[in-house]
Design an enzyme around this catalytic site. Structure first.
Site, PDB file in Angstrom:
ATOM      1  N   SER A  40       3.595  -4.171  -2.384  1.00  0.00           N
ATOM      2  CA  SER A  40       2.021  -3.303  -2.744  1.00  0.00           C
ATOM      3  C   SER A  40       1.442  -2.479  -1.762  1.00  0.00           C
ATOM      4  CB  SER A  40       1.190  -4.709  -3.259  1.00  0.00           C
ATOM      5  OG  SER A  40      -0.026  -4.390  -3.997  1.00  0.00           O
ATOM      6  N   GLY A  42      -0.671  -2.961   1.118  1.00  0.00           N
ATOM      7  CA  GLY A  42      -0.056  -2.649   2.420  1.00  0.00           C
ATOM      8  C   GLY A  42       1.196  -2.289   2.772  1.00  0.00           C
ATOM      9  N   GLU A  43       2.260  -2.738   2.112  1.00  0.00           N
ATOM     10  CA  GLU A  43       3.760  -2.229   2.301  1.00  0.00           C
ATOM     11  C   GLU A  43       3.831  -0.777   1.931  1.00  0.00           C
ATOM     12  OE1 GLU A  43       3.158  -6.591   1.655  1.00  0.00           O
ATOM     13  OE2 GLU A  43       2.538  -4.762   0.532  1.00  0.00           O
ATOM     14  N   SER A  44       2.907  -0.362   0.986  1.00  0.00           N
ATOM     15  CA  SER A  44       3.108   1.037   0.576  1.00  0.00           C
ATOM     16  C   SER A  44       2.785   1.960   2.005  1.00  0.00           C
ATOM     17  CB  SER A  44       2.251   1.382  -0.583  1.00  0.00           C
ATOM     18  OG  SER A  44       0.894   1.550  -0.130  1.00  0.00           O
ATOM     19  N   ALA A  47       5.800   1.918   4.016  1.00  0.00           N
ATOM     20  CA  ALA A  47       6.636   2.772   3.589  1.00  0.00           C
ATOM     21  C   ALA A  47       6.404   4.291   3.926  1.00  0.00           C
ATOM     22  CB  ALA A  47       6.931   2.403   2.171  1.00  0.00           C
TER      23      ALA A  47
END
Length: 405
Positions: A40, A42-44, A47
């Protein structure tokens, strides 16, 4: 155990594909070199930090980034809009038929999983197709680790075949080892999210927020960042204890904006006047502002005299203490920082943060900083120096990724 999971997801595939066709249809893209998958918002960000470095080292790389949520999808598009060659779309359902079709269509040279996006069919199908699988910015909170450990019979045979896992901290390394990744395939490389925070500093423009808040020369701002459910009472007690300090204003930023009314309720119960931030452009003179929208926290940290980091006064694992540290602010947090063990440890050992076990201790530290601003500035400088030690993870992850291309 995997056979049972595979069978159940195959059955669900047939049912759910009619309701959510976009999650089951094959991708429009043909042939990518990297398929990167994240959860989501935070992980985007993680990335994006890794992909920026990867494309700096290898321009023209063809990448597909998939996200589990629409909010993550929108965030990734904003962060990566200036980079050519990256296609972004919602992730497929973790069904064997769907994942198999995606892999046949994409033929990626490597599959990259960000943090803890461990999906059994995605892992199994990629490995069956001979696609190397990397875990980058790997992290397992104590809560996630407890969940995955109960499912070890499902994950261990798959994780044993992962090509490499780059993880954030020693704690994360031990947890991934316990789930079945061989020791020689786990490396501690740091947290790529911090690099993106450093880049945000370069683009920071606090002037519009200063005008909106009506901050006057001599006024100081204490920021409570990413406060979580159950911390309303602690926040209201701290503010009540500091309200007599002249020219001190307070910004309370809940981790989830929908919690803003709860913080307002606890503060007004103590006879304190509260203003909400959203749709309010007349905040001059407001002593206590509850921020009920996403976005302003980083800039608020930049304007702060000191920062109180949330998620740490209840057993919730804490929130990111490095964001205010990067901006040179003294950092205070409670006893629960299990989700940020490396960051909190470095800040504490370097003198850039204080950890407290009670509201009374928090008030003592904050009074000291407010009455001795030179001491607060010195601690903020130490916080910045500590934060600098954690830069560079995104490049290390990019270099690891390129080894498999």
């Amino acid at each position: 155990m995997y056979r049972l999971y595979r069978l159940s997801t195959r059955l669900l595939e047939k049912i759910l594909s009619r309701k959510y066709p976009e999650r089951f249809s094959p991708p429009g893209e043909d042939g990518v070199e990297v398929w990167m998958h994240a959860a989501s918002v935070g992980e985007s960000r993680v990335a994006a930090a890794i992909l920026e470095e990867t494309l700096r080292l290898r321009p023209g790389l063809r990448v597909l980034l998939t996200l589990q949520t629409r909010s993550g999808l929108e965030q990734a598009r904003k962060l990566l809009k200036s980079l050519p060659g990256i296609r972004i779309r919602l992730a497929p359902w973790d069904g064997p038929g769907t994942i198999g079709a995606w892999l046949r269509k994409l033929s990626p040279r490597v599959l990259v999983l960000i943090e803890t996006e461990l999906w059994p069919n995605l892992l199994f199908e990629a490995l069956s197709h001979g696609t190397p699988v990397l875990i980058l910015n790997g992290r397992l909170s104590s809560r996630s680790f407890s969940r995955y450990r109960r499912l070890r019979p499902l994950f261990a045979p798959l994780l044993a075949r992962v090509s490499m896992a780059g993880v954030i901290s020693e704690e994360d390394r031990e947890r991934f080892l316990a789930l079945g990744i061989p020791p020689e395939r786990v490396r501690i490389l740091g947290n790529a999210k911090h690099d993106l925070s450093f880049r945000r500093v370069e683009d920071l423009d606090p002037v519009p927020l200063v005008r909106r808040l009506g901050l006057r020369p001599g006024e100081r701002l204490l920021v409570f960042g990413s406060m979580r459910r159950g911390e309303e009472e602690a926040v209201s007690r701290i503010i009540s204890g500091l309200i007599s300090v002249p020219d001190l204003r307070f910004a309370v930023v809940p981790r989830h904006p929908e919690r803003a009314p709860e913080f307002e309720k606890h503060l007004t119960a103590r006879g304190l006047a509260v203003s909400f931030f959203r749709n309010n452009h007349q905040l001059a003179g407001a002593r206590i502002i509850v921020v009920d929208e996403i976005g302003p926290l980083f800039t608020l940290y930049a304007l702060a005299e000191a920062a109180v980091v949330g998620g740490s006064f209840q057993p919730l694992g804490g929130q990111n203490p490095l964001e205010p540290a990067i901006l040179g602010k003294p950092v205070l947090f409670g006893p629960h920082m299990e989700n940020f063990p490396l960051e909190s440890r470095i800040l504490l050992s370097g003198g850039g943060a204080r950890q407290v076990n009670s509201v009374e201790e928090a008030l003592s530290v904050l009074f000291d900083w407010l009455h001795h601003p030179d001491k607060a500035r010195e601690q903020g400088w130490k916080a910045f120096q500590c934060a600098r030690k954690l830069r560079g993870a995104s490049r290390r992850y990019a270099e690891l990724l390129l080894r498999f291309l």
